[in-house]
Design an enzyme around this catalytic site. Structure first.
Site, mmCIF file in Angstrom:
data_model
loop_
_atom_site.group_PDB
_atom_site.id
_atom_site.type_symbol
_atom_site.label_atom_id
_atom_site.label_comp_id
_atom_site.label_asym_id
_atom_site.label_seq_id
_atom_site.Cartn_x
_atom_site.Cartn_y
_atom_site.Cartn_z
ATOM 1 N N PHE A 133 0.860 -1.184 0.000
ATOM 2 C CA PHE A 133 0.000 0.000 0.000
ATOM 3 C C PHE A 133 0.901 1.240 0.000
ATOM 4 C CE2 PHE A 133 -2.997 3.106 1.581
ATOM 5 C CZ PHE A 133 -4.185 2.714 0.986
ATOM 6 N N ASP A 206 1.551 -4.735 8.871
ATOM 7 C CA ASP A 206 0.359 -3.938 8.599
ATOM 8 C C ASP A 206 -0.830 -4.877 8.431
ATOM 9 O OD1 ASP A 206 -1.697 -2.363 7.550
ATOM 10 O OD2 ASP A 206 -0.265 -0.969 6.632
ATOM 11 N N TYR A 231 -11.506 1.467 10.030
ATOM 12 C CA TYR A 231 -12.711 1.680 9.210
ATOM 13 C C TYR A 231 -12.953 0.600 8.170
ATOM 14 C CZ TYR A 231 -9.019 3.867 6.402
ATOM 15 O OH TYR A 231 -7.854 4.110 5.731
ATOM 16 N N LYS A 232 -12.036 -0.379 8.057
ATOM 17 C CA LYS A 232 -12.232 -1.447 7.067
ATOM 18 C C LYS A 232 -13.030 -2.581 7.723
ATOM 19 C CE LYS A 232 -8.277 0.076 4.418
ATOM 20 N NZ LYS A 232 -6.810 0.040 4.310
ATOM 21 N N ARG A 382 -11.718 -5.279 -7.374
ATOM 22 C CA ARG A 382 -11.481 -5.942 -6.097
ATOM 23 C C ARG A 382 -12.825 -6.179 -5.400
ATOM 24 N NH1 ARG A 382 -8.323 -2.829 -1.252
ATOM 25 N NH2 ARG A 382 -10.227 -1.605 -1.342
HETATM 26 C C1 LIG Z 1 -6.160 1.231 4.046
HETATM 27 C C2 LIG Z 1 -4.712 1.096 4.308
HETATM 28 C C3 LIG Z 1 -4.004 2.124 4.929
HETATM 29 C C4 LIG Z 1 -4.724 3.405 5.241
HETATM 30 O O1 LIG Z 1 -4.005 4.316 5.970
HETATM 31 P P1 LIG Z 1 -4.744 5.624 6.521
HETATM 32 O O2 LIG Z 1 -3.733 6.306 7.301
HETATM 33 O O3 LIG Z 1 -5.942 5.146 7.295
HETATM 34 O O4 LIG Z 1 -5.234 6.410 5.356
HETATM 35 C C5 LIG Z 1 -2.659 1.919 5.208
HETATM 36 N N1 LIG Z 1 -2.034 0.765 4.873
HETATM 37 C C6 LIG Z 1 -2.711 -0.243 4.270
HETATM 38 C C7 LIG Z 1 -2.000 -1.504 3.934
HETATM 39 C C8 LIG Z 1 -4.056 -0.105 3.959
HETATM 40 O O5 LIG Z 1 -4.709 -1.074 3.340
#
Ligand SMILES: *Cc1c(COP(=O)(O)O)cnc(C)c1O
Length: 423
Positions: A133, A206, A231-232, A382
């Site tokens: 990401f 992560d 939030y996921k 996805r």
């Molecule tokens: C969704 C996601 C993020 C999001 O980071 P935010 O700081 O909440 O915007 C970070 N890393 C991964 C791997 C994600 O899937």
């Protein structure tokens, strides 16, 4: 055996011991929601709990609510209380997780803490995955540059091999995405951590696409630090705060650079000098987002509600049933569509992805038909399967709709090409 008809799906759904979990959510009619991995749906309890936090705790309690007014929960405890609940989903113990800040900020803190400890050994490399990401890579690069180290990326399949090879001895910290956001590829966490430790590196994991979606055993895997998203799959609502876990062996040794007063040993001593709190509290920075954390707690509770039915292991079994069913139906109905990411159960998170030249427009056409998945650049569609609210019939119907949108070429319509600022 995957069901052979929609009727069979419906019968299995009706008999499923997890079926009742769906009732916890306020899902709009006519929508099959395959994007709980981007923004989890609204739990039924959230609106009432947040309203009570606003009117009773804030309105009546005022500043007294920090200490818990009129029998209410003390706001000051929220980062640890909700953290302890998340710990139950990720194989961590009480007192090891705090809810705080965003995933991005927590990545910065975790990577900085681990790197600072390791640089004493003269190690020059932060190792991460190509295609991770982007925020993870941006922050890893920033942390590396701030201490004169270097970010090196390798293909996810090559992580263990690189750690065992000549590069291994230079790696200070390994950052891995447990489940890849685009392909759904899942690491064997214990194997990756063991390889990192054998090379003398610390690990930052992560969990954005695994917390609340697949069983995670951070202590069992012996990882060092982890971060994840509220939030996921945790259903905490838009912009929900994130979490950070640190193995207890490091609690009093690692320090992080965002030394705000909430990470102080005695914030209300108002001392001019920073002294880090003992334990996980030192990873806090500023005042907690009380209303957002209240909403997040409702979301986390929707997953803990599965504990009497087997918890994350039962949800994982359900998720694998759904992703297998969807992938099989799409393969049967759209044989030309190219699957992205692993098909083996053990290597797959809770999503199924496909590559298509018109991926963006296909996803828009599906959304217009009530099947909400998402598009990830450059060409990936996805589909996330959150097992707490999705049924076999949803997987079946989503595959049928996808087949129809492709067969009719409906996605080529001009209206499906328009892009908003968020995709
Ligand atoms: C969704 C996601 C993020 C999001 O980071 P935010 O700081 O909440 O915007 C970070 N890393 C991964 C791997 C994600 O899937």
């Amino acid at each position: 055996m995957t069901p052979a008809s929609r009727a069979e799906c419906a019968a299995l759904d009706a008999a499923d011991p997890l079926a009742g979990l769906r009732e916890q959510f306020d899902l709009p009619d006519g929508v099959i929601y395959l994007d709980g991995n981007s923004l989890g749906p609204l739990p039924r309890t959230t609106a009432g709990r947040v309203a009570a936090a606003v009117t009773a705790e804030w309105g009546n309690g005022l500043v007294r609510s920090w200490n818990g007014h009129d029998g209410g929960q003390a706001w000051i405890e929220l980062p640890r209380r909700v953290g302890d609940k998340i710990a139950r989903l990720i194989g961590a113990g009480p007192g090891e997780v705090v809810v705080t800040d965003s995933t991005s900020v927590n990545l910065f803190k975790a990577l900085s803490a681990a790197t600072a400890r390791q640089r004493g050994d003269g190690r020059e490399v932060l190792l991460a995955e190509t295609g991770a990401f982007p925020t993870d890579l941006y922050l890893a690069d920033s942390v590396a540059r701030s201490v004169g180290a270097q970010l090196v990326t390798v293909e996810p399949d090559r992580v263990v091999a690189e750690l065992t090879g000549p590069l291994g001895g230079q790696v200070a910290v390994l950052l891995v995405n447990h489940v890849d956001y685009r392909t759904g590829r899942m690491h064997d966490l214990a194997a990756v951590v063991a390889a990192a430790h054998a090379a003398g590196a610390l690990t930052v994991v992560d969990l954005a696409h695994s917390a609340g979606a697949v069983p995670v055993d951070l202590l069992g895997a012996d990882a060092d630090l982890a971060v994840g998203c509220g939030y996921k799959y945790l259903n905490g609502g838009p912009g929900a705060p994130a979490f950070l876990w640190c193995h207890p062996r490091w609690h009093d040794e690692l320090t992080q650079p965002l030394t705000g007063w909430f990470g102080h040993a005695e914030p209300f001593a108002f001392s001019p000098d920073f002294r880090p709190a003992q334990g996980i509290g030192r990873f806090l920075t500023g005042t907690p987002a009380v209303l957002s954390m209240t909403a997040l707690e409702c979301g986390v509770d929707t997953l803990l509600a599965a504990e009497p039915m087997g918890g994350m292991a039962a949800l994982r079994a359900a998720s694998l049933r759904l992703t297998s069913l969807f992938a099989e139906r799409v393969a049967a109905r759209c044989p030309d569509l190219r699957r992205v990411g692993p098909s083996a159960d053990a290597e797959r998170g809770s999503q199924v992805s496909f590559a298509h030249d018109g991926a963006f427009a296909v996803v828009q056409a599906l959304i217009a038909r009530g099947v909400i998945g998402d598009f990830r650049a450059p060409d990936v569609m996805r589909f996330g399967f959150a097992p707490a609210f999705l049924r076999r019939v949803d997987a079946w119907d989503a595959a049928e709709t996808l087949a129809d949108v492709l067969a009719t070429q409906e996605w080529r319509e001009e209206r499906f090409r328009r892009r908003g600022p968020v995709t």
